[in-house]
Design a protein around this motif. Structure first.
Motif, PDB file in Angstrom:
ATOM      1  N   TRP A 100      18.748  16.594 -25.656  1.00  0.00           N
ATOM      2  CA  TRP A 100      18.149  15.265 -25.638  1.00  0.00           C
ATOM      3  C   TRP A 100      18.991  14.232 -26.376  1.00  0.00           C
ATOM      4  CZ3 TRP A 100      14.903  13.385 -22.397  1.00  0.00           C
ATOM      5  CH2 TRP A 100      14.012  14.232 -21.741  1.00  0.00           C
ATOM      6  N   LYS A 101      19.955  14.685 -27.182  1.00  0.00           N
ATOM      7  CA  LYS A 101      20.862  13.728 -27.823  1.00  0.00           C
ATOM      8  C   LYS A 101      21.680  12.992 -26.772  1.00  0.00           C
ATOM      9  CE  LYS A 101      21.312  16.140 -32.264  1.00  0.00           C
ATOM     10  NZ  LYS A 101      22.234  16.800 -33.212  1.00  0.00           N
ATOM     11  N   ASP A 102      21.905  13.649 -25.638  1.00  0.00           N
ATOM     12  CA  ASP A 102      22.573  12.986 -24.510  1.00  0.00           C
ATOM     13  C   ASP A 102      21.561  12.313 -23.599  1.00  0.00           C
ATOM     14  OD1 ASP A 102      24.889  13.986 -25.527  1.00  0.00           O
ATOM     15  OD2 ASP A 102      25.472  15.122 -23.746  1.00  0.00           O
ATOM     16  N   GLY A 103      20.441  12.996 -23.349  1.00  0.00           N
ATOM     17  CA  GLY A 103      19.469  12.503 -22.373  1.00  0.00           C
ATOM     18  C   GLY A 103      18.754  11.235 -22.796  1.00  0.00           C
ATOM     19  N   THR A 104      18.362  11.146 -24.058  1.00  0.00           N
ATOM     20  CA  THR A 104      17.609   9.975 -24.516  1.00  0.00           C
ATOM     21  C   THR A 104      18.402   8.677 -24.395  1.00  0.00           C
ATOM     22  OG1 THR A 104      16.161  11.256 -25.973  1.00  0.00           O
ATOM     23  CG2 THR A 104      16.461   8.919 -26.499  1.00  0.00           C
ATOM     24  N   PRO A 105      19.671   8.624 -24.817  1.00  0.00           N
ATOM     25  CA  PRO A 105      20.429   7.376 -24.626  1.00  0.00           C
ATOM     26  C   PRO A 105      20.572   6.992 -23.147  1.00  0.00           C
ATOM     27  CG  PRO A 105      21.519   8.765 -26.246  1.00  0.00           C
ATOM     28  CD  PRO A 105      20.442   9.603 -25.629  1.00  0.00           C
ATOM     29  N   LEU A 106      20.751   7.980 -22.266  1.00  0.00           N
ATOM     30  CA  LEU A 106      20.847   7.679 -20.834  1.00  0.00           C
ATOM     31  C   LEU A 106      19.564   7.034 -20.333  1.00  0.00           C
ATOM     32  CD1 LEU A 106      22.559  10.887 -19.361  1.00  0.00           C
ATOM     33  CD2 LEU A 106      23.556   8.608 -19.574  1.00  0.00           C
ATOM     34  N   GLN A 107      18.426   7.640 -20.686  1.00  0.00           N
ATOM     35  CA  GLN A 107      17.139   7.110 -20.274  1.00  0.00           C
ATOM     36  C   GLN A 107      16.908   5.712 -20.845  1.00  0.00           C
ATOM     37  OE1 GLN A 107      14.912   8.429 -18.228  1.00  0.00           O
ATOM     38  NE2 GLN A 107      12.996   7.356 -18.667  1.00  0.00           N
ATOM     39  N   ASN A 108      17.201   5.541 -22.118  1.00  0.00           N
ATOM     40  CA  ASN A 108      16.981   4.239 -22.755  1.00  0.00           C
ATOM     41  C   ASN A 108      17.866   3.151 -22.154  1.00  0.00           C
ATOM     42  OD1 ASN A 108      15.123   5.435 -24.437  1.00  0.00           O
ATOM     43  ND2 ASN A 108      16.473   5.549 -26.214  1.00  0.00           N
ATOM     44  N   ASP A 109      19.109   3.488 -21.841  1.00  0.00           N
ATOM     45  CA  ASP A 109      20.006   2.505 -21.228  1.00  0.00           C
ATOM     46  C   ASP A 109      19.491   2.096 -19.854  1.00  0.00           C
ATOM     47  OD1 ASP A 109      21.636   2.587 -23.431  1.00  0.00           O
ATOM     48  OD2 ASP A 109      23.178   3.847 -22.508  1.00  0.00           O
ATOM     49  N   MET A 110      18.959   3.070 -19.100  1.00  0.00           N
ATOM     50  CA  MET A 110      18.418   2.765 -17.772  1.00  0.00           C
ATOM     51  C   MET A 110      17.219   1.821 -17.876  1.00  0.00           C
ATOM     52  SD  MET A 110      16.738   5.365 -14.978  1.00  0.00           S
ATOM     53  CE  MET A 110      15.257   5.545 -16.007  1.00  0.00           C
ATOM     54  N   VAL A 111      16.312   2.115 -18.802  1.00  0.00           N
ATOM     55  CA  VAL A 111      15.136   1.263 -18.992  1.00  0.00           C
ATOM     56  C   VAL A 111      15.562  -0.135 -19.439  1.00  0.00           C
ATOM     57  CG1 VAL A 111      13.052   0.919 -20.373  1.00  0.00           C
ATOM     58  CG2 VAL A 111      13.569   3.181 -19.434  1.00  0.00           C
ATOM     59  N   ASP A 112      16.532  -0.209 -20.342  1.00  0.00           N
ATOM     60  CA  ASP A 112      17.020  -1.519 -20.797  1.00  0.00           C
ATOM     61  C   ASP A 112      17.588  -2.322 -19.630  1.00  0.00           C
ATOM     62  OD1 ASP A 112      16.290  -1.042 -23.395  1.00  0.00           O
ATOM     63  OD2 ASP A 112      18.292  -0.434 -24.064  1.00  0.00           O
ATOM     64  N   SER A 113      18.257  -1.652 -18.700  1.00  0.00           N
ATOM     65  CA  SER A 113      18.813  -2.347 -17.538  1.00  0.00           C
ATOM     66  C   SER A 113      17.707  -2.885 -16.633  1.00  0.00           C
ATOM     67  CB  SER A 113      19.724  -1.414 -16.744  1.00  0.00           C
ATOM     68  OG  SER A 113      20.899  -1.123 -17.471  1.00  0.00           O
ATOM     69  N   LEU A 114      16.634  -2.108 -16.492  1.00  0.00           N
ATOM     70  CA  LEU A 114      15.492  -2.587 -15.711  1.00  0.00           C
ATOM     71  C   LEU A 114      14.890  -3.842 -16.347  1.00  0.00           C
ATOM     72  CD1 LEU A 114      13.659   0.785 -14.962  1.00  0.00           C
ATOM     73  CD2 LEU A 114      14.713  -0.708 -13.257  1.00  0.00           C
ATOM     74  N   LEU A 115      14.728  -3.792 -17.664  1.00  0.00           N
ATOM     75  CA  LEU A 115      14.077  -4.898 -18.365  1.00  0.00           C
ATOM     76  C   LEU A 115      14.949  -6.153 -18.432  1.00  0.00           C
ATOM     77  CD1 LEU A 115      12.415  -2.976 -21.351  1.00  0.00           C
ATOM     78  CD2 LEU A 115      11.405  -3.624 -19.156  1.00  0.00           C
TER      79      LEU A 115
END
Length: 258
Positions: free
Chosen positions: A148-163
């Motif tokens: 999740w140290k890799d997965g969480t930043p990927l997910q957060n970056d994707m959500v930030d791009s949506l917002l």
């Protein structure tokens, strides 16, 4: 026995923030230029895709919009109905970084509205966030916490791009489904497919202004709405442009009474 003296509380010196050039300032609140963030979740056949396209058509004022299609180009089957026109970006791998690239390209092309149908694939599809976590965990002997140290930043970056997309964003999500026995109009119990929760990371609903769910009867119910006109509303077979896009645009364009 000697008594200990009462404790003395000593104030800790306040730690100052590191010196930098960051300017912190307040300004009048405004919705000007703000795009809507809408999500629709539901079971198969509930009408997520059609409703999202209809909403996008209304938000875009009849102009062409963009669709990121992870559902084997199913959105294209609705092209032209009621004058709906859009450009499609079919995807068959779902690395969150690919969605970020698609959003960047759509923004550069000037689309005022983008539909992601569906966001679920970027969570649990091939190369999605869960797959990235599993891949990263493999480098640490199967330790998913390390993954999740890799997965969480990927997910957060994707959500930030949506917002941060410079326009309106509509995302559909599949619902986890279960079959339950419900009483029908004849008073008999029959199995009915119901949606339980969106197949995305827990808490994703906090990121959207409007969150709705749809059932197999094409009934839409708002679970959350920052748009007052839609709060706690339920609509049978909604016309996305009329029933949802119109009140959302009116809300975003409204100004406080003087």
């Amino acid at each position: 026995m000697s008594q200990l003296p009462p404790p003395v509380r000593t104030a800790q010196p306040r730690q100052e923030a590191p010196a930098d050039n960051t300017v912190i300032a307040f300004r009048p609140a405004s919705k000007k230029g703000r795009g809507a963030r809408i999500s629709i979740q539901g079971v198969a056949g509930s009408g997520k895709t059609w409703t999202s396209l209809s909403i996008a058509h209304g938000l875009a004022a009849g102009k062409k919009f963009a669709v990121v299609d992870t559902e084997h180009e199913s959105a294209s089957l609705y092209y032209g109905i009621n004058g709906i026109e859009f450009d499609s970006c079919p995807m068959d791998r779902y690395d969150p970084r690919d969605l970020i690239k698609a959003l960047d390209q759509a923004a550069a092309a000037g689309y005022s509205v983008i539909v992601i149908d569906s966001l679920t694939h970027f969570w649990k599809g091939p190369d999605g966030t869960l797959a990235q976590v599993e891949k990263a965990a493999g480098r640490f002997g199967g330790n998913s916490f390390a993954g999740w140290k890799d997965g969480t930043p990927l997910q957060n970056d994707m959500v930030d791009s949506l917002l941060s997309y410079p326009g309106h964003v509509i995302a559909t999500m599949r619902s986890q489904t279960e079959w339950v026995l419900q009483e029908n109009a004849r008073g008999r119990r029959e199995p009915v497919m119901v949606g339980m929760k969106a197949e995305q990371r827990k808490g994703i609903e906090y990121e959207f202004d409007v969150v709705a769910e749809m059932n197999v009867e094409n009934r839409l119910r708002f679970l959350k709405s920052r748009c007052p006109a839609l709060h706690q509303k339920a609509i049978d077979k909604p016309d996305g442009a009329r029933d949802i896009a119109e009140p959302v645009l009116a809300w975003l364009r409204s100004t406080p009474a003087q």
